[in-house]
Design a protein around this motif. Structure first.
Motif, mmCIF file in Angstrom:
data_model
loop_
_atom_site.group_PDB
_atom_site.id
_atom_site.type_symbol
_atom_site.label_atom_id
_atom_site.label_comp_id
_atom_site.label_asym_id
_atom_site.label_seq_id
_atom_site.Cartn_x
_atom_site.Cartn_y
_atom_site.Cartn_z
ATOM 1 N N GLN A 10 0.931 -1.343 -0.070
ATOM 2 C CA GLN A 10 0.040 -0.108 0.144
ATOM 3 C C GLN A 10 0.854 1.209 0.130
ATOM 4 O O GLN A 10 1.812 1.531 0.915
ATOM 5 N N VAL A 11 0.882 2.223 -0.998
ATOM 6 C CA VAL A 11 1.435 3.441 -1.047
ATOM 7 C C VAL A 11 0.931 4.411 0.004
ATOM 8 O O VAL A 11 -0.273 4.363 0.142
ATOM 9 N N GLN A 12 1.957 4.877 0.788
ATOM 10 C CA GLN A 12 1.404 5.747 1.760
ATOM 11 C C GLN A 12 2.396 7.131 1.547
ATOM 12 O O GLN A 12 3.422 7.172 1.314
ATOM 13 N N LEU A 13 1.784 8.248 1.524
ATOM 14 C CA LEU A 13 2.463 9.493 1.442
ATOM 15 C C LEU A 13 2.005 10.669 2.472
ATOM 16 O O LEU A 13 0.867 10.760 2.782
ATOM 17 N N VAL A 14 3.091 11.062 3.001
ATOM 18 C CA VAL A 14 2.878 12.127 4.166
ATOM 19 C C VAL A 14 3.522 13.282 3.875
ATOM 20 O O VAL A 14 4.786 13.373 4.021
ATOM 21 N N GLU A 15 2.750 14.213 3.909
ATOM 22 C CA GLU A 15 3.332 15.643 3.713
ATOM 23 C C GLU A 15 3.619 16.396 5.031
ATOM 24 O O GLU A 15 3.034 15.942 5.937
ATOM 25 N N SER A 16 4.420 17.131 5.043
ATOM 26 C CA SER A 16 4.899 18.052 6.080
ATOM 27 C C SER A 16 5.624 19.384 5.609
ATOM 28 O O SER A 16 5.902 19.249 4.277
ATOM 29 N N GLY A 17 5.615 20.403 6.350
ATOM 30 C CA GLY A 17 6.282 21.619 5.966
ATOM 31 C C GLY A 17 5.247 22.770 5.633
ATOM 32 O O GLY A 17 6.024 23.749 5.406
ATOM 33 N N GLY A 18 4.179 22.745 5.538
ATOM 34 C CA GLY A 18 3.346 23.844 5.319
ATOM 35 C C GLY A 18 3.169 24.919 6.489
ATOM 36 O O GLY A 18 4.081 24.482 7.697
ATOM 37 N N GLY A 19 2.805 25.911 6.172
ATOM 38 C CA GLY A 19 2.449 26.820 7.473
ATOM 39 C C GLY A 19 2.207 28.358 6.985
ATOM 40 O O GLY A 19 1.680 28.406 5.767
ATOM 41 N N SER A 20 2.453 29.198 7.636
ATOM 42 C CA SER A 20 2.056 30.594 7.177
ATOM 43 C C SER A 20 3.214 31.523 7.027
ATOM 44 O O SER A 20 4.177 31.358 7.622
ATOM 45 N N VAL A 21 3.198 32.172 6.084
ATOM 46 C CA VAL A 21 4.257 33.198 5.396
ATOM 47 C C VAL A 21 3.840 34.250 4.872
ATOM 48 O O VAL A 21 2.835 34.279 4.274
ATOM 49 N N GLN A 22 4.591 35.379 5.199
ATOM 50 C CA GLN A 22 4.344 36.690 4.283
ATOM 51 C C GLN A 22 4.526 36.541 2.998
ATOM 52 O O GLN A 22 5.658 35.765 2.451
ATOM 53 N N ALA A 23 3.745 37.302 2.192
ATOM 54 C CA ALA A 23 4.214 37.319 0.726
ATOM 55 C C ALA A 23 5.465 37.536 0.473
ATOM 56 O O ALA A 23 6.433 38.665 1.060
ATOM 57 N N GLY A 24 6.189 37.096 -0.502
ATOM 58 C CA GLY A 24 7.640 37.223 -0.894
ATOM 59 C C GLY A 24 8.614 36.363 -0.359
ATOM 60 O O GLY A 24 9.702 35.924 -0.457
ATOM 61 N N TYR B 182 7.721 5.687 -11.582
ATOM 62 C CA TYR B 182 6.619 6.308 -10.834
ATOM 63 C C TYR B 182 6.603 7.848 -11.353
ATOM 64 O O TYR B 182 7.561 8.292 -11.755
ATOM 65 N N CYS B 183 5.343 8.472 -11.195
ATOM 66 C CA CYS B 183 5.014 9.951 -11.328
ATOM 67 C C CYS B 183 4.732 10.640 -10.027
ATOM 68 O O CYS B 183 3.768 9.950 -9.355
ATOM 69 N N MET B 184 5.339 11.280 -9.644
ATOM 70 C CA MET B 184 5.118 12.065 -8.255
ATOM 71 C C MET B 184 4.721 13.464 -8.332
ATOM 72 O O MET B 184 5.378 14.195 -9.344
ATOM 73 N N GLY B 185 3.885 14.254 -7.804
ATOM 74 C CA GLY B 185 3.597 15.528 -8.016
ATOM 75 C C GLY B 185 2.970 16.207 -6.782
ATOM 76 O O GLY B 185 2.770 15.502 -5.579
ATOM 77 N N TRP B 186 2.716 17.450 -6.960
ATOM 78 C CA TRP B 186 2.031 18.177 -6.046
ATOM 79 C C TRP B 186 0.721 18.808 -6.496
ATOM 80 O O TRP B 186 0.860 19.438 -7.594
ATOM 81 N N ILE C 139 1.853 5.048 -10.082
ATOM 82 C CA ILE C 139 2.807 3.886 -10.290
ATOM 83 C C ILE C 139 2.627 3.465 -11.840
ATOM 84 O O ILE C 139 3.544 3.091 -12.433
ATOM 85 N N VAL C 140 1.341 3.308 -12.155
ATOM 86 C CA VAL C 140 1.189 3.044 -13.487
ATOM 87 C C VAL C 140 0.572 4.563 -14.190
ATOM 88 O O VAL C 140 -0.532 4.767 -13.688
ATOM 89 N N TYR C 141 1.224 4.768 -15.262
ATOM 90 C CA TYR C 141 0.580 6.015 -15.823
ATOM 91 C C TYR C 141 1.001 6.215 -17.335
ATOM 92 O O TYR C 141 2.045 5.629 -17.634
ATOM 93 N N ILE C 142 0.223 7.040 -18.100
ATOM 94 C CA ILE C 142 0.471 7.255 -19.415
ATOM 95 C C ILE C 142 1.475 8.474 -19.495
ATOM 96 O O ILE C 142 2.257 8.320 -20.412
ATOM 97 N N SER C 143 1.243 9.335 -18.838
ATOM 98 C CA SER C 143 2.158 10.693 -19.054
ATOM 99 C C SER C 143 2.353 11.090 -17.607
ATOM 100 O O SER C 143 1.487 11.176 -16.813
#
Length: 123
Positions: free
Chosen positions: A1-15, A32-36, A99-103
């Motif tokens: 089973q593929v598991q993906l765990v994100e981190s690093g988000g938060g609040s920041v000022q423009a720029g 594989y193809c990975m993205g956001w 894991i299985v993809y065309i493009s």
């Protein structure tokens, strides 16, 4: 089973800058193809960036020149370096994989998803 765990988000000022991370586990495929993908309240999902197993990358026009997607195969981790952030970048950011993809390109259709991490950019 593929598991993906994100981190690093938060609040920041423009720029400002943020770096998102996505720890992947549960697979050892060579291709594989990975993205956001991001989604702001009341808006459709937007494919932000993608990276293929050969290292080729793709970006949405809205983030070109500001965001960089990369991966560390040894750590099975995907990154999104976000610079020159704008208020319109505010959204929930999801790590996703195929894991299985065309493009492999900055798309919204993936088979596996993380739980998301919130990015908020204030003006």
């Amino acid at each position: 089973q593929v598991q993906l765990v994100e981190s690093g988000g938060g609040s920041v000022q423009a720029g400002g800058s943020l770096r998102l991370s996505c720890a992947a586990s549960g697979y050892s495929y060579s291709s594989y193809c990975m993205g956001w993908v991001r989604q702001a309240p009341g808006k459709e999902r937007e494919g932000v960036a993608a990276i293929d197993s050969d290292g080729s990358t793709s970006y949405a026009d809205s983030v070109k020149g500001r965001f960089t997607i990369s991966k560390d195969n040894g750590k099975n981790t995907l990154y999104l370096q976000m610079n020159s952030l704008k208020p319109e970048d505010t959204a929930m950011y999801y790590c996703a994989a195929d894991i299985v993809y065309i493009s492999c390109h900055a798309k919204t259709g993936y088979n596996y998803w993380g739980q998301g991490t919130q990015v908020t950019v204030s003006s």
